[in-house]
Write a protein that holds these residues in place. Sequence first.
Motif, PDB file in Angstrom:
ATOM      1  N   ILE A 154      51.792  48.626  40.108  1.00  0.00           N
ATOM      2  CA  ILE A 154      51.534  49.327  38.858  1.00  0.00           C
ATOM      3  C   ILE A 154      53.385  49.672  38.291  1.00  0.00           C
ATOM      4  CG2 ILE A 154      51.040  51.441  37.203  1.00  0.00           C
ATOM      5  CD1 ILE A 154      47.777  50.817  38.601  1.00  0.00           C
ATOM      6  N   LYS A 155      53.558  50.414  39.353  1.00  0.00           N
ATOM      7  CA  LYS A 155      54.936  51.227  39.090  1.00  0.00           C
ATOM      8  C   LYS A 155      55.569  49.714  38.316  1.00  0.00           C
ATOM      9  CE  LYS A 155      57.282  54.058  38.762  1.00  0.00           C
ATOM     10  NZ  LYS A 155      57.701  55.381  37.803  1.00  0.00           N
ATOM     11  N   LYS A 156      55.623  49.006  39.872  1.00  0.00           N
ATOM     12  CA  LYS A 156      56.559  47.555  39.678  1.00  0.00           C
ATOM     13  C   LYS A 156      56.617  46.931  38.515  1.00  0.00           C
ATOM     14  CE  LYS A 156      58.131  44.383  43.159  1.00  0.00           C
ATOM     15  NZ  LYS A 156      58.703  45.287  44.545  1.00  0.00           N
ATOM     16  N   ILE A 157      55.294  46.947  37.998  1.00  0.00           N
ATOM     17  CA  ILE A 157      55.304  46.450  36.522  1.00  0.00           C
ATOM     18  C   ILE A 157      55.572  46.576  35.224  1.00  0.00           C
ATOM     19  CG2 ILE A 157      53.778  45.435  34.741  1.00  0.00           C
ATOM     20  CD1 ILE A 157      51.659  44.667  36.460  1.00  0.00           C
ATOM     21  N   HIS A 175      51.368  36.402  30.104  1.00  0.00           N
ATOM     22  CA  HIS A 175      49.890  35.812  31.718  1.00  0.00           C
ATOM     23  C   HIS A 175      49.497  37.017  31.821  1.00  0.00           C
ATOM     24  CE1 HIS A 175      48.291  32.081  33.509  1.00  0.00           C
ATOM     25  NE2 HIS A 175      48.040  33.524  33.519  1.00  0.00           N
ATOM     26  N   LYS A 176      51.036  37.398  33.054  1.00  0.00           N
ATOM     27  CA  LYS A 176      50.955  38.576  34.355  1.00  0.00           C
ATOM     28  C   LYS A 176      50.466  39.596  33.814  1.00  0.00           C
ATOM     29  CE  LYS A 176      54.572  37.061  35.448  1.00  0.00           C
ATOM     30  NZ  LYS A 176      56.352  36.758  35.970  1.00  0.00           N
ATOM     31  N   ILE A 177      50.606  40.200  32.404  1.00  0.00           N
ATOM     32  CA  ILE A 177      50.425  41.450  32.111  1.00  0.00           C
ATOM     33  C   ILE A 177      48.591  41.241  32.579  1.00  0.00           C
ATOM     34  CG2 ILE A 177      49.565  43.421  30.872  1.00  0.00           C
ATOM     35  CD1 ILE A 177      52.646  43.213  30.483  1.00  0.00           C
ATOM     36  N   PHE A 178      47.839  40.338  31.883  1.00  0.00           N
ATOM     37  CA  PHE A 178      46.431  40.448  31.400  1.00  0.00           C
ATOM     38  C   PHE A 178      46.520  40.241  32.633  1.00  0.00           C
ATOM     39  CE2 PHE A 178      47.672  41.337  26.597  1.00  0.00           C
ATOM     40  CZ  PHE A 178      46.046  41.987  26.953  1.00  0.00           C
ATOM     41  N   LYS A 179      46.764  39.339  33.610  1.00  0.00           N
ATOM     42  CA  LYS A 179      45.771  39.221  34.775  1.00  0.00           C
ATOM     43  C   LYS A 179      46.039  40.780  35.478  1.00  0.00           C
ATOM     44  CE  LYS A 179      47.805  35.906  37.871  1.00  0.00           C
ATOM     45  NZ  LYS A 179      48.737  34.886  38.772  1.00  0.00           N
ATOM     46  N   GLN A 180      46.229  41.210  35.275  1.00  0.00           N
ATOM     47  CA  GLN A 180      46.302  43.172  35.857  1.00  0.00           C
ATOM     48  C   GLN A 180      44.535  43.821  34.914  1.00  0.00           C
ATOM     49  OE1 GLN A 180      46.790  43.012  39.131  1.00  0.00           O
ATOM     50  NE2 GLN A 180      48.186  41.026  38.353  1.00  0.00           N
ATOM     51  N   ILE A 181      44.611  43.430  33.455  1.00  0.00           N
ATOM     52  CA  ILE A 181      44.574  43.737  32.816  1.00  0.00           C
ATOM     53  C   ILE A 181      42.735  43.311  32.989  1.00  0.00           C
ATOM     54  CG2 ILE A 181      43.755  44.625  30.076  1.00  0.00           C
ATOM     55  CD1 ILE A 181      46.346  44.723  30.151  1.00  0.00           C
ATOM     56  N   TYR A 182      41.691  44.518  33.102  1.00  0.00           N
ATOM     57  CA  TYR A 182      40.639  43.412  33.224  1.00  0.00           C
ATOM     58  C   TYR A 182      39.499  44.001  32.145  1.00  0.00           C
ATOM     59  CZ  TYR A 182      40.567  40.617  37.265  1.00  0.00           C
ATOM     60  OH  TYR A 182      40.398  40.083  38.316  1.00  0.00           O
ATOM     61  N   LYS A 225      42.969  53.580  34.470  1.00  0.00           N
ATOM     62  CA  LYS A 225      42.966  52.823  35.655  1.00  0.00           C
ATOM     63  C   LYS A 225      41.668  51.925  35.233  1.00  0.00           C
ATOM     64  CE  LYS A 225      44.716  52.390  40.376  1.00  0.00           C
ATOM     65  NZ  LYS A 225      44.742  53.310  41.472  1.00  0.00           N
ATOM     66  N   GLU A 226      40.406  52.444  34.558  1.00  0.00           N
ATOM     67  CA  GLU A 226      39.317  51.388  34.433  1.00  0.00           C
ATOM     68  C   GLU A 226      39.711  50.251  33.968  1.00  0.00           C
ATOM     69  OE1 GLU A 226      36.534  53.650  32.715  1.00  0.00           O
ATOM     70  OE2 GLU A 226      36.065  55.447  34.249  1.00  0.00           O
ATOM     71  N   LEU A 227      40.514  50.176  33.059  1.00  0.00           N
ATOM     72  CA  LEU A 227      41.414  48.964  32.189  1.00  0.00           C
ATOM     73  C   LEU A 227      41.718  47.716  33.565  1.00  0.00           C
ATOM     74  CD1 LEU A 227      42.443  50.032  29.096  1.00  0.00           C
ATOM     75  CD2 LEU A 227      40.208  49.711  29.703  1.00  0.00           C
ATOM     76  N   LEU A 228      42.190  48.245  34.066  1.00  0.00           N
ATOM     77  CA  LEU A 228      43.075  47.819  35.230  1.00  0.00           C
ATOM     78  C   LEU A 228      41.845  46.551  36.076  1.00  0.00           C
ATOM     79  CD1 LEU A 228      46.237  49.297  36.055  1.00  0.00           C
ATOM     80  CD2 LEU A 228      45.376  48.229  34.317  1.00  0.00           C
TER      81      LEU A 228
END
Lengths: 210, 210, 210, 210
Positions: free
Chosen positions: B154-157, B70-77, B142-145
Amino acid sequence: MEKETGRIEGFSDGVFAIAVTLLVLDLHVPEENSIKNGNDLIIFLKNQWPAFLAFVLSFFSIFIMWVNHHKIFKQIYSRNSAVTFANGLILFLVSAVSYPTALLARYFEGEASSIVVAIYTGIFVLINLSYNLLWYLASKNKELLRPGITDVAIKKIQNNYFYGLPIYLIALLFSFWIPTVSLIVILGLWIFWAASSGKIEMHLNNSHKR
Amino acid sequence: MEKETGRIEGFSDGVFAIAVTLLVLDLHVPEENSIKNGNDLIIFLKNQWPAFLAFVLSFFSIFIMWVNHHKIFKQIYSRNSAVTFANGLILFLVSAVSYPTALLARYFEGEASSIVVAIYTGIFVLINLSYNLLWYLASKNKELLRPGITDVAIKKIQNNYFYGLPIYLIALLFSFWIPTVSLIVILGLWIFWAASSGKIEMHLNNSHKR
Amino acid sequence: MEKETGRIEGFSDGVFAIAVTLLVLDLHVPEENSIKNGNDLIIFLKNQWPAFLAFVLSFFSIFIMWVNHHKIFKQIYSRNSAVTFANGLILFLVSAVSYPTALLARYFEGEASSIVVAIYTGIFVLINLSYNLLWYLASKNKELLRPGITDVAIKKIQNNYFYGLPIYLIALLFSFWIPTVSLIVILGLWIFWAASSGKIEMHLNNSHKR
Amino acid sequence: MEKETGRIEGFSDGVFAIAVTLLVLDLHVPEENSIKNGNDLIIFLKNQWPAFLAFVLSFFSIFIMWVNHHKIFKQIYSRNSAVTFANGLILFLVSAVSYPTALLARYFEGEASSIVVAIYTGIFVLINLSYNLLWYLASKNKELLRPGITDVAIKKIQNNYFYGLPIYLIALLFSFWIPTVSLIVILGLWIFWAASSGKIEMHLNNSHKR
């Protein structure tokens, strides 16, 4: 403020829907050589009545839990880790319900009756506690709730779950004495939830429309 | 930019929800003639403790994986084929978890203990690797995010998943030596994820609100 | 024009997700008395390799079907009864895949090998035909499709499914001769779909952005 | 007015999707030692024809129920407790369909044929009644329905379910006389629903667009 809990609700709905639908797997089809004619089958099905009772009881118990889950999350607009894990605890217990149901189906008749009814009512006590925990964690931080929710509405939801607890405990106690009474109490709680659910909702909608 | 990954998340949620709910099918109900009274049942349930332990351990492990997903896909657009198939790999491994769980439940006690714990921790190593792969493939483009995501976030994840790997490998190594330690390490990782999840989220939300 | 197929996609996602996750139930845990130590377990798992192969093959085949389903429905904005029932046919066949998978897992080694591989590849032929049917029924009535979709894009999707058919038929034929080749062909189709999926998508997105 | 029934539809879709996908579990794989070669397997599969028939019949029956559920809820914009519990009754019966299906699969041939067909058609009678109940409860309070829905459209939906009832009752009666006719009647109802579904929808869409 936008509602942020969409995906947590979708996942929870999935777990509730699967838990409720898997219950049917505990209804056993008789072995091929044990049934010679229609009469044999009717006798087999009649003897399996605790399995059908357990199926109906667990299906509607989980269904009502889902209705309540739905109702709580209509008031929760944002989430933190504590709410996520309290919700995880509810889902864990809901997904586990089919095991006590299977025990009840097989051993309600016989010497182990008290134990299986105690385990069956015990899991509902735990689920009630975890709903109380979820609402406690969500409502102690008003930032997580629907903007404009009144303190009266918060208290009303809290009481709704809080009053369920002693009733489930009574059901648990009866399991050691007259197991059938325990199941009737759980059945009675359905009517309580169904009736009270109407009233709370009305109240919340009023406060919503103001 | 609109989020395009709605249906991939819905499908993934479905797989996680089913995988987590199917685990209960590995809890076995005793055969009808083996239980004479309540005492027999209690003894049966006590002897089945590795099955209950495996159930709890796998349920919350998959649940935490879902939280992380869930957390990862909140950042993937947006998504490309590589992200789709890395996600497919995660779903494959998640859906497979119930098999090592069943092995652990049945063979944790006895001579095959090391092997089943190694297989059990091994699948978590693979899942960790596939999460690392997913984030690597998503974040290298980065276009996907999510627009406006910072490099720090990004680094933190990335670090969050990267640091999990050596811990899972330690759990894997211990399985050949003291299998119980492996399971405690996996349990310990829950606390790590739960704690770290709070912090990352806070950071990301801050960068979101700016 | 608003997209009207949201609920049909949600339901389909549910069926795909469940079909793919139920596959794990065909991996069997050895009977308790058959395993004395870790070595016995490793031998058991090694002998079960066709079950693992069938699990992997079916999981990713259904996963790729879901990706394709997703891709088709991104172009379908409205539905009629014919599209609904063609989609129902796809879901029926997808939900059935676990049965040929179980046959393959148990009988790939031995005399019945050709028959189980023929049944296994046969269901993929039927699924391919039903995808062709779905796209034929949806695209012959351009009112059902995404506004602005080009004829080139429609043709491209059609060809994508049409070209799959002879390959599945070749796999079916090989099952009567060298069954292993059939499975390699099905595996090869994954790479075909994965590669071609990228290209089609690019094309459609271009026509979308114009 | 915004549609408020999103989550009830999502949950219902989940139950329908799982109920329909679990049906495949009733197709049995032959025991390992009972099959020596491809011929044995073909004979086994041929003898299992009632299981395949039951699978197909139940799959498309539940699928059509889902289509109808979808259609009803497109007209329901708000819900009260009565609608929620009538919907719960439908979901209960839908999730239970797999049990009569399993009985039909195993006992359609032989002396118990009438009984299993009566149970099988009986559950469809109950499902039809619960659809009638749902629409009665939803439509008696026009505030719950889509704004602008005409009385003609309400009546049309009502008739659609009402006319199904006598046909299911005829199927039930035939089960005691010529069980095969019952199954043909149920199959015939698919065509009725599929055909009538087109017409009703057209009507509703017209009244929607006005």
